[in-house]
Design a protein around this motif. Sequence first.
Motif, PDB file in Angstrom:
ATOM      1  N   LYS A   1      -1.049  -4.576   3.557  1.00 22.37           N
ATOM      2  CA  LYS A   1      -2.403  -4.824   4.069  1.00 22.37           C
ATOM      3  C   LYS A   1      -2.740  -6.299   3.909  1.00 22.37           C
ATOM      4  O   LYS A   1      -2.372  -6.908   2.900  1.00 22.37           O
ATOM      5  CB  LYS A   1      -3.440  -4.039   3.260  1.00 22.37           C
ATOM      6  CG  LYS A   1      -3.369  -2.555   3.359  1.00 22.37           C
ATOM      7  CD  LYS A   1      -4.497  -1.981   2.507  1.00 22.37           C
ATOM      8  CE  LYS A   1      -4.490  -0.492   2.458  1.00 22.37           C
ATOM      9  NZ  LYS A   1      -5.644   0.029   1.682  1.00 22.37           N
TER      10      LYS A   1
ATOM     11  N   CYS B   1       0.822  -1.217   0.000  1.00 19.58           N
ATOM     12  CA  CYS B   1       0.000   0.000   0.000  1.00 19.58           C
ATOM     13  C   CYS B   1       0.855   1.266   0.000  1.00 19.58           C
ATOM     14  O   CYS B   1       0.499   2.261   0.614  1.00 19.58           O
ATOM     15  CB  CYS B   1      -0.983  -0.019   1.173  1.00 19.58           C
ATOM     16  SG  CYS B   1      -0.290  -0.467   2.772  1.00 19.58           S
TER      17      CYS B   1
ATOM     18  N   LEU C   1     -14.343   0.194   6.057  1.00 22.23           N
ATOM     19  CA  LEU C   1     -15.054   1.119   5.174  1.00 22.23           C
ATOM     20  C   LEU C   1     -14.130   2.251   4.706  1.00 22.23           C
ATOM     21  O   LEU C   1     -14.513   3.414   4.680  1.00 22.23           O
ATOM     22  CB  LEU C   1     -16.301   1.678   5.868  1.00 22.23           C
ATOM     23  CG  LEU C   1     -17.296   0.642   6.396  1.00 22.23           C
ATOM     24  CD1 LEU C   1     -18.386   1.304   7.216  1.00 22.23           C
ATOM     25  CD2 LEU C   1     -17.899  -0.148   5.242  1.00 22.23           C
ATOM     26  N   HIS C   2     -12.882   1.896   4.396  1.00 19.33           N
ATOM     27  CA  HIS C   2     -11.865   2.833   3.895  1.00 19.33           C
ATOM     28  C   HIS C   2     -11.470   3.893   4.915  1.00 19.33           C
ATOM     29  O   HIS C   2     -10.969   4.950   4.538  1.00 19.33           O
ATOM     30  CB  HIS C   2     -12.290   3.462   2.573  1.00 19.33           C
ATOM     31  CG  HIS C   2     -12.601   2.441   1.523  1.00 19.33           C
ATOM     32  ND1 HIS C   2     -11.620   1.660   0.944  1.00 19.33           N
ATOM     33  CD2 HIS C   2     -13.765   2.040   0.971  1.00 19.33           C
ATOM     34  CE1 HIS C   2     -12.178   0.833   0.072  1.00 19.33           C
ATOM     35  NE2 HIS C   2     -13.482   1.033   0.078  1.00 19.33           N
ATOM     36  N   VAL C   3     -11.721   3.633   6.203  1.00 25.62           N
ATOM     37  CA  VAL C   3     -11.305   4.536   7.275  1.00 25.62           C
ATOM     38  C   VAL C   3     -10.242   3.815   8.100  1.00 25.62           C
ATOM     39  O   VAL C   3     -10.448   2.670   8.509  1.00 25.62           O
ATOM     40  CB  VAL C   3     -12.503   4.932   8.172  1.00 25.62           C
ATOM     41  CG1 VAL C   3     -12.052   5.774   9.351  1.00 25.62           C
ATOM     42  CG2 VAL C   3     -13.568   5.658   7.359  1.00 25.62           C
ATOM     43  N   ASP C   4      -9.086   4.487   8.334  1.00 29.78           N
ATOM     44  CA  ASP C   4      -7.996   3.911   9.128  1.00 29.78           C
ATOM     45  C   ASP C   4      -8.185   4.253  10.599  1.00 29.78           C
ATOM     46  O   ASP C   4      -8.200   5.430  10.971  1.00 29.78           O
ATOM     47  CB  ASP C   4      -6.644   4.455   8.658  1.00 29.78           C
ATOM     48  CG  ASP C   4      -6.249   3.940   7.294  1.00 29.78           C
ATOM     49  OD1 ASP C   4      -6.818   2.931   6.846  1.00 29.78           O
ATOM     50  OD2 ASP C   4      -5.356   4.549   6.675  1.00 29.78           O
TER      51      ASP C   4
ATOM     52  N   LYS D   1      -3.576  -2.771   8.295  1.00 34.48           N
ATOM     53  CA  LYS D   1      -2.634  -1.986   7.493  1.00 34.48           C
ATOM     54  C   LYS D   1      -1.439  -1.675   8.388  1.00 34.48           C
ATOM     55  O   LYS D   1      -1.603  -1.091   9.463  1.00 34.48           O
ATOM     56  CB  LYS D   1      -3.311  -0.703   7.030  1.00 34.48           C
ATOM     57  CG  LYS D   1      -2.419   0.221   6.243  1.00 34.48           C
ATOM     58  CD  LYS D   1      -3.239   1.448   5.826  1.00 34.48           C
ATOM     59  CE  LYS D   1      -2.418   2.510   5.185  1.00 34.48           C
ATOM     60  NZ  LYS D   1      -3.242   3.708   4.879  1.00 34.48           N
TER      61      LYS D   1
ATOM     62  N   GLU E   1      -8.476  -1.094   9.104  1.00 34.45           N
ATOM     63  CA  GLU E   1      -9.179  -0.344   8.058  1.00 34.45           C
ATOM     64  C   GLU E   1     -10.581  -0.922   7.884  1.00 34.45           C
ATOM     65  O   GLU E   1     -10.736  -2.097   7.568  1.00 34.45           O
ATOM     66  CB  GLU E   1      -8.392  -0.452   6.757  1.00 34.45           C
ATOM     67  CG  GLU E   1      -8.944   0.364   5.628  1.00 34.45           C
ATOM     68  CD  GLU E   1      -8.149   0.177   4.347  1.00 34.45           C
ATOM     69  OE1 GLU E   1      -8.675  -0.498   3.443  1.00 34.45           O
ATOM     70  OE2 GLU E   1      -7.006   0.671   4.267  1.00 34.45           O
TER      71      GLU E   1
END
Length: 150
Positions: A143, A28, A80-83, A128, A78
């Motif tokens: 990831k 990534c 829903l694309h939120v870290d 991640k 991670e």
Amino acid sequence: MVPSPLALLLALGAAATALAEPLRFVDCGSKDGSIQEVNVSPCPTQPCLLHKGTSYSINVTFASKIESQGSKARVYGEMLHVDIPFPIPEPDGCKSGIQCPIQKGRYYSYLNKLPVKSEYPSIKLIVKWELVDDQDQMLFCWKIPVQITS
């Protein structure tokens, strides 16, 4: 017939190797390094089943493309694309198997632990893992899919 000590050692070595199969991972954004291999142990299949209250061994073999005085790990869950930051016991890469200062063109084995706390929810997510150099550039970033379970 009693097996020889050498045969026993070879069998144990083969069993240990089977537990630490290299994982399929997504790079990534490794900019200042290149990942050779990622191992999470124990994780015999993917997605890795991470059991609450257990610690997992992380071993990343990578080559550095730069020189750096130090390194720092950042780990995220991670969803829903939120870290979401994920605390680890030792974020300092120089205390995690890497001999610092980091030298260009050299291979390193980064070793750390991933503790899965009992209070974490049972959920599927992406782990991640980043290691940044002293300029905050990515030595590596990978990831993998995981499932936290009881």
